[in-house]
Motif scaffolding. Sequence first.
Motif, PDB file in Angstrom:
ATOM      1  N   LEU A  52       0.756  -1.119   0.018  1.00  0.00           N
ATOM      2  CA  LEU A  52      -0.125  -0.020   0.100  1.00  0.00           C
ATOM      3  C   LEU A  52       0.735   1.423  -0.013  1.00  0.00           C
ATOM      4  N   LEU A  56       0.739   4.114  -3.272  1.00  0.00           N
ATOM      5  CA  LEU A  56       0.622   5.272  -3.129  1.00  0.00           C
ATOM      6  C   LEU A  56       1.760   6.244  -3.523  1.00  0.00           C
ATOM      7  N   THR A  80      -8.553  -2.583   0.448  1.00  0.00           N
ATOM      8  CA  THR A  80      -8.000  -1.235   1.070  1.00  0.00           C
ATOM      9  C   THR A  80      -7.617  -0.525  -0.376  1.00  0.00           C
ATOM     10  N   THR A  83     -10.763   0.890  -1.805  1.00  0.00           N
ATOM     11  CA  THR A  83     -11.378   2.050  -1.160  1.00  0.00           C
ATOM     12  C   THR A  83     -10.496   3.177  -1.019  1.00  0.00           C
ATOM     13  N   THR A  84      -9.500   3.124  -1.676  1.00  0.00           N
ATOM     14  CA  THR A  84      -8.421   4.317  -1.448  1.00  0.00           C
ATOM     15  C   THR A  84      -8.448   5.076  -2.858  1.00  0.00           C
ATOM     16  N   GLU A  85      -8.888   6.197  -2.691  1.00  0.00           N
ATOM     17  CA  GLU A  85      -9.183   6.894  -3.909  1.00  0.00           C
ATOM     18  C   GLU A  85      -8.016   7.160  -4.991  1.00  0.00           C
ATOM     19  N   GLU A  86      -6.988   7.530  -4.417  1.00  0.00           N
ATOM     20  CA  GLU A  86      -5.712   7.651  -5.260  1.00  0.00           C
ATOM     21  C   GLU A  86      -5.329   6.346  -6.150  1.00  0.00           C
TER      22      GLU A  86
END
Lengths: 138, 208
Positions: A52, A56, A80, A83-86
Amino acid sequence: MSHGNDAHIRPRPPKRLLVVDDAALVRAYYRQALEQPGGYTVDEAFNGIEALEKALSGPYDLILVDVNMPKMDGLTFVRTLRTTEEIACLPVMMTSTLNRDKDIAAARALGVNLYLVKPISADDLRLFAAIMTGATEP
Amino acid sequence: MPLVKAPSGAAAPGGTPAKTTPSRDGVLADLNADSPNIRRVAARACRAFPDAIALIAGRLEVEEDTRVVEVLVLNLVAIGGPAAAAALAPLLRSDRAGCRFAAAEALADMGPDALPFFDTLIRDPDPQVRIMAAEIARGRAGGAAVQTLEHLLATEEDINVCCAFIDVLAEIGTVETAAALVAVLARIPDNPFLRFSVETALSRLPTD
């Protein structure tokens, strides 16, 4: 100016992949299969948490992720990620020894784009990576 | 989290409030709460009760939150002993990936108490269990677990299990491990991943 058309064609940068697996031998095998001249740039992560963080700080064109890993397993990682916009839209190829229909269905339900059962040949890895990244197969 | 309140005015010398003890019923209720944060606090509190292993094992069968699983499993490691190891062993068959790996890591941390379970799980009919059981051997360099993996590698038919054993042996194996790796490659010469695994592991083993 006497440049021909070729002067305006720039080589595309190699597609960038993130390989996520706790097994060092698997990571090394994927790297060798995918990171050849004209192939992919491969980064590695040991578990979902490390993946993650790297996702990112990407960008990546594809993530290859195992299921059974310490700290954060592959399914939790995908949940995860989605559901993590970027990074929600990153394509994910899951590779696992788990081959039951319910394992594959669970992964697909979470948003895994492609599920491959190990062991995976180097040729298949390159083929599916090319399909999923839109790259010309090395 | 419902706690048994200290009697009004009860305070330790120096003005520090008396330490409250959570009630067993309260902890049980909180273990089943909707909020993972409440369940995590209850998971920590479980250890105070004589039947902690049973409480933790029962919750581990259904718990889906990775962080709560981690607390429950750490509690079992802290309690230790054969009973705690016995509560962890069945979790290697769990349908929840996080639970499987947490249990294997916990058994790896438990030392001698986990060895009887390792010896059984590493011979389980289910290859997925054998793969997870190999994780228990990680960190046991040069011990009996190495010899067990080398011995089983000689007859293991599942490529993924072979490669899981080889991945662990690359980390904990000895000079003698090389013979077992060469033998499995001679027995299964046509699988590229197995060949890569053996060749890479051989390059990582100690040489003297």
